[in-house]
Scaffold this active site. Structure first.
Site, PDB file in Angstrom:
ATOM      1  N   ASP A   1      52.690  52.107 -22.147  1.00  0.00           N
ATOM      2  CA  ASP A   1      51.101  51.148 -21.438  1.00  0.00           C
ATOM      3  C   ASP A   1      50.214  51.219 -21.977  1.00  0.00           C
ATOM      4  O   ASP A   1      49.370  50.470 -21.679  1.00  0.00           O
ATOM      5  CB  ASP A   1      51.179  52.133 -20.213  1.00  0.00           C
TER       6      ASP A   1
ATOM      7  N   HIS B   1      58.848  54.625 -26.742  1.00  0.00           N
ATOM      8  CA  HIS B   1      59.747  53.767 -26.388  1.00  0.00           C
ATOM      9  C   HIS B   1      58.840  51.896 -26.265  1.00  0.00           C
ATOM     10  O   HIS B   1      59.723  51.565 -25.459  1.00  0.00           O
ATOM     11  CB  HIS B   1      59.976  53.621 -25.319  1.00  0.00           C
TER      12      HIS B   1
ATOM     13  N   THR C   1      56.199  65.223 -18.646  1.00  0.00           N
ATOM     14  CA  THR C   1      58.219  64.492 -18.639  1.00  0.00           C
ATOM     15  C   THR C   1      58.774  64.911 -18.387  1.00  0.00           C
ATOM     16  O   THR C   1      58.758  66.655 -18.042  1.00  0.00           O
ATOM     17  CB  THR C   1      58.295  64.041 -20.312  1.00  0.00           C
TER      18      THR C   1
ATOM     19  N   GLN D   1      56.239  58.248 -25.073  1.00  0.00           N
ATOM     20  CA  GLN D   1      57.394  57.904 -24.268  1.00  0.00           C
ATOM     21  C   GLN D   1      56.869  56.520 -23.658  1.00  0.00           C
ATOM     22  O   GLN D   1      57.419  56.081 -22.812  1.00  0.00           O
ATOM     23  CB  GLN D   1      58.310  58.485 -23.628  1.00  0.00           C
ATOM     24  N   ASN D   2      55.524  56.536 -23.407  1.00  0.00           N
ATOM     25  CA  ASN D   2      54.867  55.595 -22.601  1.00  0.00           C
ATOM     26  C   ASN D   2      54.454  54.649 -23.297  1.00  0.00           C
ATOM     27  O   ASN D   2      54.772  53.837 -24.132  1.00  0.00           O
ATOM     28  CB  ASN D   2      53.267  55.996 -21.657  1.00  0.00           C
TER      29      ASN D   2
END
Ligand code: OAD
Length: 249
Positions: A105, A120, A190, A102-103
């Site tokens: 970065d 995401h 998470t 979901q990161n």
């Protein structure tokens, strides 16, 4: 100190299809703030409705751009931690591996992971807010106020998923399929409350996978896991790799 049950290491070593779901917690030890940790979490300090929705962007695109520029700058300066590298080691040792994150970065890629599904989006990419297409070489477009699409002149936006938006269709389909065929599912860092990512572990347990959670805190997923490894990913995951493959340590 967290006890690492030998069954977990043994099952990981024997697994044919491993899926790992990661959230902000895996990057915490790199210095990237999580979202929901009290005090330090981003959503404890900033209002997501002002910063992470399409409506917020339409209302005040500069505020949203500046916030993402700050976060982009922050993640550019940090490096992967032992948790990220342990997942690279697992990918190298199991026959079939998928890392669903979901990161936004980019730290899994920086660490050397290959099979990454970014649910995401990614903070280093941008797309046109109007046409919804990715725009390459956008760095040349900033520095002159808000960047605009070279094709239609509309605003550019970060290629990330905001609240109220659907996930990238192919990425989600891939993640669901991989989860449904996993025999070992690891959920790391998470809070397990943002859907549809939070439902992926259940796709795996429904089909008999061993579900293992790595998190210092309990989550809504915790009651359903086979094993909880309570602690920081940067400590637990490298220990798990050594326990599973002691001959390769
Ligand atoms: P959260 O901030 O909701 O949860 C972070 C989790 O990491 C918590 O359960 C922490 O206990 C755990 N954690 C903290 N430090 C850790 C460490 N060193 N090792 C392991 N775990 C640790 O972040 P996410 O679950 O990733 O979405 O949030 C999901 C989504 O909500 C994000 O992708 C973002 C956010 O709103 C969007 O922006 C669309």
């Amino acid at each position: 100190m967290t006890i690492l049950p030998p069954e977990v290491a043994q099952q990981l070593r024997q697994a044919q299809r491993v899926v790992v779901l990661t959230g902000a917690g895996i990057s915490a030890e790199s210095g990237v703030p999580t979202f929901r940790d009290a005090q330090t979490g981003l959503w404890a300090q900033y209002d997501p409705h002002q910063l992470a929705t399409p409506q917020a962007f339409m209302r005040n695109p500069k505020l949203v751009w500046d916030w993402y520029a700050w976060r982009r700058d922050l993640v550019t300066k940090v490096v992967p931690n032992p948790g990220h590298y342990a997942l690279v080691a697992i990918e190298q040792r199991v026959p079939n591996f998928n890392l669903v994150t979901q990161n936004i970065d980019g730290l899994h890629r920086k660490a050397g992971s290959h099979e990454i599904v970014e649910l995401h989006g990614n903070i280093f990419r941008v797309r046109c807010f109007t046409e919804n297409v990715l725009v390459e070489d956008w760095n040349d477009l900033i520095g002159k106020g808000l960047p605009h699409c070279p094709n239609c002149g509309g605003f550019l936006r970060p290629d990330v998923v905001w609240f109220g938006e659907t996930l990238p269709v192919e990425a989600l389909a891939h993640a669901v399929k991989a989860s449904q065929s996993a025999d070992f599912f690891l959920v790391v860092g998470t809070s397990g409350i943002v859907q549809p990512a939070a439902s992926l572990p259940f796709e795996a347990i429904d089909r008999g996978a061993m579900l293992v959670e790595v998190n210092p805190e309990p989550t809504p997923i915790s009651p359903y896991v086979s094993y909880t490894l309570r602690g920081a990913a940067g400590i637990i995951l490298p220990a798990l790799v050594v326990a599973a493959w002691p001959d390769q340590a």
